[in-house]
Design a protein around this motif. Sequence first.
Motif, PDB file in Angstrom:
ATOM      1  N   GLY A 135     -48.025 -22.270  38.771  1.00 32.57           N
ATOM      2  CA  GLY A 135     -47.355 -23.428  38.179  1.00 32.57           C
ATOM      3  C   GLY A 135     -46.862 -24.398  39.237  1.00 32.57           C
ATOM      4  O   GLY A 135     -47.021 -25.616  39.090  1.00 32.57           O
TER       5      GLY A 135
ATOM      6  N   ARG B 195     -49.776 -26.193  40.772  1.00 35.67           N
ATOM      7  CA  ARG B 195     -50.278 -27.196  39.831  1.00 35.67           C
ATOM      8  C   ARG B 195     -49.379 -28.435  39.847  1.00 35.67           C
ATOM      9  O   ARG B 195     -49.853 -29.565  39.958  1.00 35.67           O
ATOM     10  CB  ARG B 195     -50.345 -26.594  38.425  1.00 35.67           C
ATOM     11  CG  ARG B 195     -50.769 -27.567  37.342  1.00 35.67           C
ATOM     12  CD  ARG B 195     -50.768 -26.857  35.982  1.00 35.67           C
ATOM     13  NE  ARG B 195     -50.897 -27.749  34.876  1.00 35.67           N
ATOM     14  CZ  ARG B 195     -52.051 -28.128  34.331  1.00 35.67           C
ATOM     15  NH1 ARG B 195     -53.187 -27.689  34.833  1.00 35.67           N
ATOM     16  NH2 ARG B 195     -52.078 -28.953  33.312  1.00 35.67           N
ATOM     17  N   LEU B 196     -48.076 -28.224  39.733  1.00 35.64           N
ATOM     18  CA  LEU B 196     -47.145 -29.336  39.732  1.00 35.64           C
ATOM     19  C   LEU B 196     -47.266 -30.155  41.018  1.00 35.64           C
ATOM     20  O   LEU B 196     -47.392 -31.382  40.978  1.00 35.64           O
ATOM     21  CB  LEU B 196     -45.707 -28.839  39.576  1.00 35.64           C
ATOM     22  CG  LEU B 196     -44.625 -29.892  39.756  1.00 35.64           C
ATOM     23  CD1 LEU B 196     -44.692 -30.943  38.658  1.00 35.64           C
ATOM     24  CD2 LEU B 196     -43.258 -29.245  39.797  1.00 35.64           C
ATOM     25  N   ASN B 197     -47.233 -29.486  42.163  1.00 37.32           N
ATOM     26  CA  ASN B 197     -47.311 -30.195  43.441  1.00 37.32           C
ATOM     27  C   ASN B 197     -48.606 -30.988  43.576  1.00 37.32           C
ATOM     28  O   ASN B 197     -48.600 -32.101  44.102  1.00 37.32           O
ATOM     29  CB  ASN B 197     -47.152 -29.231  44.611  1.00 37.32           C
ATOM     30  CG  ASN B 197     -45.723 -28.783  44.780  1.00 37.32           C
ATOM     31  OD1 ASN B 197     -44.798 -29.408  44.294  1.00 37.32           O
ATOM     32  ND2 ASN B 197     -45.531 -27.670  45.468  1.00 37.32           N
TER      33      ASN B 197
ATOM     34  N   ILE C 195     -48.499 -34.134  40.993  1.00 37.53           N
ATOM     35  CA  ILE C 195     -47.595 -35.221  41.387  1.00 37.53           C
ATOM     36  C   ILE C 195     -47.847 -35.676  42.826  1.00 37.53           C
ATOM     37  O   ILE C 195     -47.110 -36.504  43.348  1.00 37.53           O
ATOM     38  CB  ILE C 195     -46.115 -34.848  41.191  1.00 37.53           C
ATOM     39  CG1 ILE C 195     -45.675 -33.738  42.138  1.00 37.53           C
ATOM     40  CG2 ILE C 195     -45.830 -34.508  39.740  1.00 37.53           C
ATOM     41  CD1 ILE C 195     -44.179 -33.478  42.149  1.00 37.53           C
TER      42      ILE C 195
END
Length: 125
Positions: A31, A34-36, A39
């Motif tokens: 997660g 994925r976020l890093n 964004i």
Amino acid sequence: EKAACYHYYGRDNVPMFWENSSIYRGSGDYGMNRLNAIIRMATPSRNGKSKEWIRTDELKYGIGRVRDLQLFFDIFGIHVKEQTVEKHLCRFVGRPMQKEFIPFLRTNEMGLDYDRITYRYVDKE
């Protein structure tokens, strides 16, 4: 009721995403990767090799093209180059943020009009 965002940390008897971490081992790392990546905080890598990240529905749940990503980072005290976030952001997200941002909800109910927000979160402690 109008709200800019809901943030459950600090409330009693509200399940948190990490409460099932022992069942879904490694999902937190996936997660975060994925976020890093989405964004553009950093390209997930370890020892020069790209880390895997789940690209499912990347376009559907990605950052979109409505607002400038840097503006979002500036408002919330996110420093991409340094890969840091202003401390105590969770204290702001909640009632203080509601008070600050509700006036900027779009009349078409499509979220906040970030172009009108001049607030910048900076930790005061």
